[in-house]
Design an enzyme around this catalytic site. Structure first.
Site, short mmCIF file in Angstrom:
data_model
loop_
_atom_site.label_atom_id
_atom_site.label_comp_id
_atom_site.label_asym_id
_atom_site.label_seq_id
_atom_site.Cartn_x
_atom_site.Cartn_y
_atom_site.Cartn_z
N HIS A 75 -69.56 1.61 -107.25
CA HIS A 75 -70.27 0.92 -106.19
C HIS A 75 -70.33 1.82 -104.97
O HIS A 75 -69.43 2.62 -104.73
CB HIS A 75 -69.60 -0.41 -105.83
CG HIS A 75 -68.13 -0.32 -105.58
ND1 HIS A 75 -67.21 -0.24 -106.60
CD2 HIS A 75 -67.41 -0.28 -104.44
CE1 HIS A 75 -65.99 -0.15 -106.09
NE2 HIS A 75 -66.09 -0.17 -104.77
N CYS B 276 -69.66 -6.38 -113.06
CA CYS B 276 -70.59 -6.70 -114.16
C CYS B 276 -70.97 -8.17 -114.10
O CYS B 276 -72.14 -8.54 -114.27
CB CYS B 276 -69.97 -6.38 -115.52
SG CYS B 276 -70.01 -4.64 -115.99
P1 5GP Z 1 -63.40 -0.39 -103.20
O1 5GP Z 1 -62.10 -0.71 -102.50
O2 5GP Z 1 -63.25 -0.42 -104.71
O3 5GP Z 1 -64.08 0.84 -102.72
O4 5GP Z 1 -64.39 -1.56 -102.80
C1 5GP Z 1 -64.39 -2.81 -103.40
C2 5GP Z 1 -65.05 -3.75 -102.45
O5 5GP Z 1 -65.39 -4.92 -103.15
C3 5GP Z 1 -64.16 -4.17 -101.28
O6 5GP Z 1 -64.78 -3.81 -100.05
C4 5GP Z 1 -64.03 -5.68 -101.46
O7 5GP Z 1 -64.04 -6.39 -100.23
C5 5GP Z 1 -65.24 -6.02 -102.30
N1 5GP Z 1 -65.06 -7.17 -103.17
C6 5GP Z 1 -63.99 -7.43 -103.98
N2 5GP Z 1 -64.18 -8.58 -104.65
C7 5GP Z 1 -65.39 -9.06 -104.25
C8 5GP Z 1 -66.14 -10.23 -104.59
O8 5GP Z 1 -65.74 -11.07 -105.41
N3 5GP Z 1 -67.35 -10.39 -103.98
C9 5GP Z 1 -67.83 -9.49 -103.07
N4 5GP Z 1 -69.03 -9.75 -102.53
N5 5GP Z 1 -67.16 -8.37 -102.73
C10 5GP Z 1 -65.95 -8.17 -103.31
ZN ZN Z 2 -68.58 -3.40 -114.72
#
Ligand code: 5GP
Ligand code: ZN
Length: 113
Positions: free
Chosen positions: A99, A7
């Site tokens: 996402h 967010c």
């Molecule tokens: P999930 O593991 O929830 O499917 O994906 C979360 C993604 O968010 C991960 O690939 C991680 O590298 C990315 N991510 C986490 N924190 C940040 C951030 O502060 N900035 C960006 N650009 N990506 C982030």
């Molecule tokens: Zn959110």
């Protein structure tokens, strides 16, 4: 949502490498890329995960896929790409704001799990 990282990124309160933005969708490069192209597409509204998609909020999800197809053209991903969303702990979701990962730029593995 107050304490939600994505967010804050969508609102510009936390910096990100933006690749696309409109009224309802925000896309930015993943901070820890798993492939040469690794873009995250998110709804600006807080939806916690794909388990929380409903008839009321699914319009933005459809729009995310339109944006992803457009980005794939802009980023020249004509040889293909993958769109993934993780949900919940078994799905390895680490950020609790819906996402979609857009991955490309190398041959991806054929195993999904
Ligand atoms: P999930 O593991 O929830 O499917 O994906 C979360 C993604 O968010 C991960 O690939 C991680 O590298 C990315 N991510 C986490 N924190 C940040 C951030 O502060 N900035 C960006 N650009 N990506 C982030
Ligand atoms: Zn959110």
């Amino acid at each position: 949502m107050e304490d939600c990282l994505f967010c804050k990124i969508a609102a510009g309160q936390v910096p990100s490498d933006k690749v696309y933005e409109d009224d309802t969708v925000y896309a930015f490069r993943d901070i820890n890329p798993q492939a040469p192209i690794h873009v995250l597409l998110i709804p600006k509204q807080h939806i916690a995960s794909s388990a929380d998609i409903t008839a009321e909020n699914s319009g933005v999800v459809a729009h995310i896929f339109e944006v992803a197809a457009e980005l794939a053209k802009q980023l020249d991903l004509k040889d293909g790409f993958r769109i993934v969303t993780n949900s919940g702990s078994l799905g390895c979701q680490s950020v609790l704001h819906l996402h979609f990962h857009l991955l490309s730029g190398r041959q991806l593995q054929d195993q999904m799990g």
